[in-house]
Design an enzyme around this catalytic site. Sequence first.
Site, PDB file in Angstrom:
ATOM      1  N   ARG A 104     -55.362   3.331 -40.973  1.00 22.78           N
ATOM      2  CA  ARG A 104     -55.356   4.200 -41.954  1.00 22.78           C
ATOM      3  C   ARG A 104     -55.961   3.905 -43.121  1.00 22.78           C
ATOM      4  NH1 ARG A 104     -52.339   9.343 -42.009  1.00 22.78           N
ATOM      5  NH2 ARG A 104     -51.508   8.598 -40.010  1.00 22.78           N
ATOM      6  N   THR A 108     -58.811   7.328 -48.239  1.00 23.92           N
ATOM      7  CA  THR A 108     -58.684   8.722 -47.992  1.00 23.92           C
ATOM      8  C   THR A 108     -57.530   8.908 -46.918  1.00 23.92           C
ATOM      9  OG1 THR A 108     -59.714   8.263 -45.814  1.00 23.92           O
ATOM     10  CG2 THR A 108     -61.054   8.654 -47.602  1.00 23.92           C
ATOM     11  N   ASP A 200     -39.351   0.001 -36.051  1.00 23.04           N
ATOM     12  CA  ASP A 200     -40.898  -0.193 -35.946  1.00 23.04           C
ATOM     13  C   ASP A 200     -41.380  -0.676 -34.589  1.00 23.04           C
ATOM     14  OD1 ASP A 200     -43.469  -1.263 -35.912  1.00 23.04           O
ATOM     15  OD2 ASP A 200     -43.611  -0.694 -37.972  1.00 23.04           O
ATOM     16  N   ASP A 203     -43.385  -3.620 -34.139  1.00 21.53           N
ATOM     17  CA  ASP A 203     -42.557  -5.078 -34.434  1.00 21.53           C
ATOM     18  C   ASP A 203     -41.525  -5.462 -33.711  1.00 21.53           C
ATOM     19  OD1 ASP A 203     -44.110  -5.504 -36.632  1.00 21.53           O
ATOM     20  OD2 ASP A 203     -42.800  -4.477 -38.077  1.00 21.53           O
TER      21      ASP A 203
HETATM   22  C1  PRP Z   1     -46.809   3.462 -34.998  1.00 23.87           C
HETATM   23  C2  PRP Z   1     -46.659   4.003 -33.511  1.00 23.87           C
HETATM   24  C3  PRP Z   1     -47.843   5.059 -33.593  1.00 23.87           C
HETATM   25  C4  PRP Z   1     -47.776   5.535 -35.213  1.00 23.87           C
HETATM   26  C5  PRP Z   1     -47.043   6.809 -35.270  1.00 23.87           C
HETATM   27  O1  PRP Z   1     -47.973   2.529 -34.986  1.00 23.87           O
HETATM   28  O2  PRP Z   1     -46.907   3.165 -32.330  1.00 23.87           O
HETATM   29  O3  PRP Z   1     -49.067   4.688 -33.164  1.00 23.87           O
HETATM   30  O4  PRP Z   1     -46.916   4.524 -35.818  1.00 23.87           O
HETATM   31  O5  PRP Z   1     -47.073   7.380 -36.679  1.00 23.87           O
HETATM   32  P1  PRP Z   1     -47.822   8.577 -37.018  1.00 23.87           P
HETATM   33  O6  PRP Z   1     -47.320   9.614 -35.981  1.00 23.87           O
HETATM   34  O7  PRP Z   1     -47.257   8.891 -38.249  1.00 23.87           O
HETATM   35  O8  PRP Z   1     -49.243   8.285 -36.912  1.00 23.87           O
HETATM   36  P2  PRP Z   1     -48.110   1.576 -36.394  1.00 23.87           P
HETATM   37  O9  PRP Z   1     -48.912   2.373 -37.139  1.00 23.87           O
HETATM   38  O10 PRP Z   1     -46.941   1.297 -36.706  1.00 23.87           O
HETATM   39  O11 PRP Z   1     -48.932   0.311 -35.688  1.00 23.87           O
HETATM   40  P3  PRP Z   1     -48.409  -0.633 -34.537  1.00 23.87           P
HETATM   41  O12 PRP Z   1     -48.673  -0.213 -33.257  1.00 23.87           O
HETATM   42  O13 PRP Z   1     -49.630  -1.492 -34.776  1.00 23.87           O
HETATM   43  O14 PRP Z   1     -47.063  -1.230 -34.792  1.00 23.87           O
HETATM   44  N1  URA Z   2     -43.982   4.187 -36.275  1.00 20.21           N
HETATM   45  C1  URA Z   2     -42.785   3.389 -35.761  1.00 20.21           C
HETATM   46  O1  URA Z   2     -43.232   2.623 -35.057  1.00 20.21           O
HETATM   47  N2  URA Z   2     -41.625   3.904 -35.987  1.00 20.21           N
HETATM   48  C2  URA Z   2     -41.473   5.093 -36.632  1.00 20.21           C
HETATM   49  O2  URA Z   2     -40.313   5.594 -36.667  1.00 20.21           O
HETATM   50  C3  URA Z   2     -42.485   5.756 -37.147  1.00 20.21           C
HETATM   51  C4  URA Z   2     -43.779   5.253 -36.944  1.00 20.21           C
END
Ligand code: PRP
Ligand code: URA
Length: 209
Positions: A104, A108, A200, A203
């Site tokens: 992200r 923006t 998460d 993680d």
């Molecule tokens: C998590 C998850 C999605 C996203 C969902 O990834 O695996 O890709 O968040 O959130 P959203 O619907 O609000 O976009 P994260 O950004 O934590 O990255 P990661 O997979 O590298 O941990």
């Molecule tokens: N991404 C995650 O990994 N967990 C959540 O609950 C939301 C976004």
Amino acid sequence: MSKVHVFDHPLIQHKLSILRDKNTSVKVFRELISEIAMLMCFEATRDLPLEEIEVETPVAVAKCRRIAGKKLAVVPILRAGLGMVDGMVSMMPNVKVGHIGLFRDPKTLEPVKYYFKMPPDIEERDVIVVDPMLATGGSASAAITFLKEAGVKHIKLMSVIGAPEGVARMQADHPDVDIFVAALDDHLNDHGYIVPGLGDAGDRIFGTK
Ligand code: PRP
Ligand code: URA
């Protein structure tokens, strides 16, 4: 309007309850994400077309059915989506796998694609996008927009847990994309985490926290 399929199969729900538990180890978390993906794949591919073939058994000729050459690809969103790939591949050993990496933009807040590697004939394939968490829906919606820009016409989204906010965003942005989840949770908290969720996902799969 796209359909939302919630898998209430007892095996999936049982595994999901262990997955959510904060005391579940990285090893077990990884195994469960993969197993849930495998079980969900079984249902999400229910509409694959079949063709009739004849097979000679040791006894006689049997009229059988096999998958009619449908070209598929599985596309995980990095990084947590990777945790669902093994389960999908164990059900479909020849499936092609593309990868999408997004971050992200801090100014923006728009999702920016930093990695996009697809099979060369991706526009001819039906795609199942995998990502365990559908929270705001920003990541899934952007990933699917990038796939459509690459010419993909038929897409499904498979997540382990969805939030109502993410489902609404997906249905507004991509009403043609059916959504498959093992659970629809209550809401998002102020940090964009699904409540009750599982924390998460990235993680917990990679042991980075
Ligand atoms: C998590 C998850 C999605 C996203 C969902 O990834 O695996 O890709 O968040 O959130 P959203 O619907 O609000 O976009 P994260 O950004 O934590 O990255 P990661 O997979 O590298 O941990
Ligand atoms: N991404 C995650 O990994 N967990 C959540 O609950 C939301 C976004």
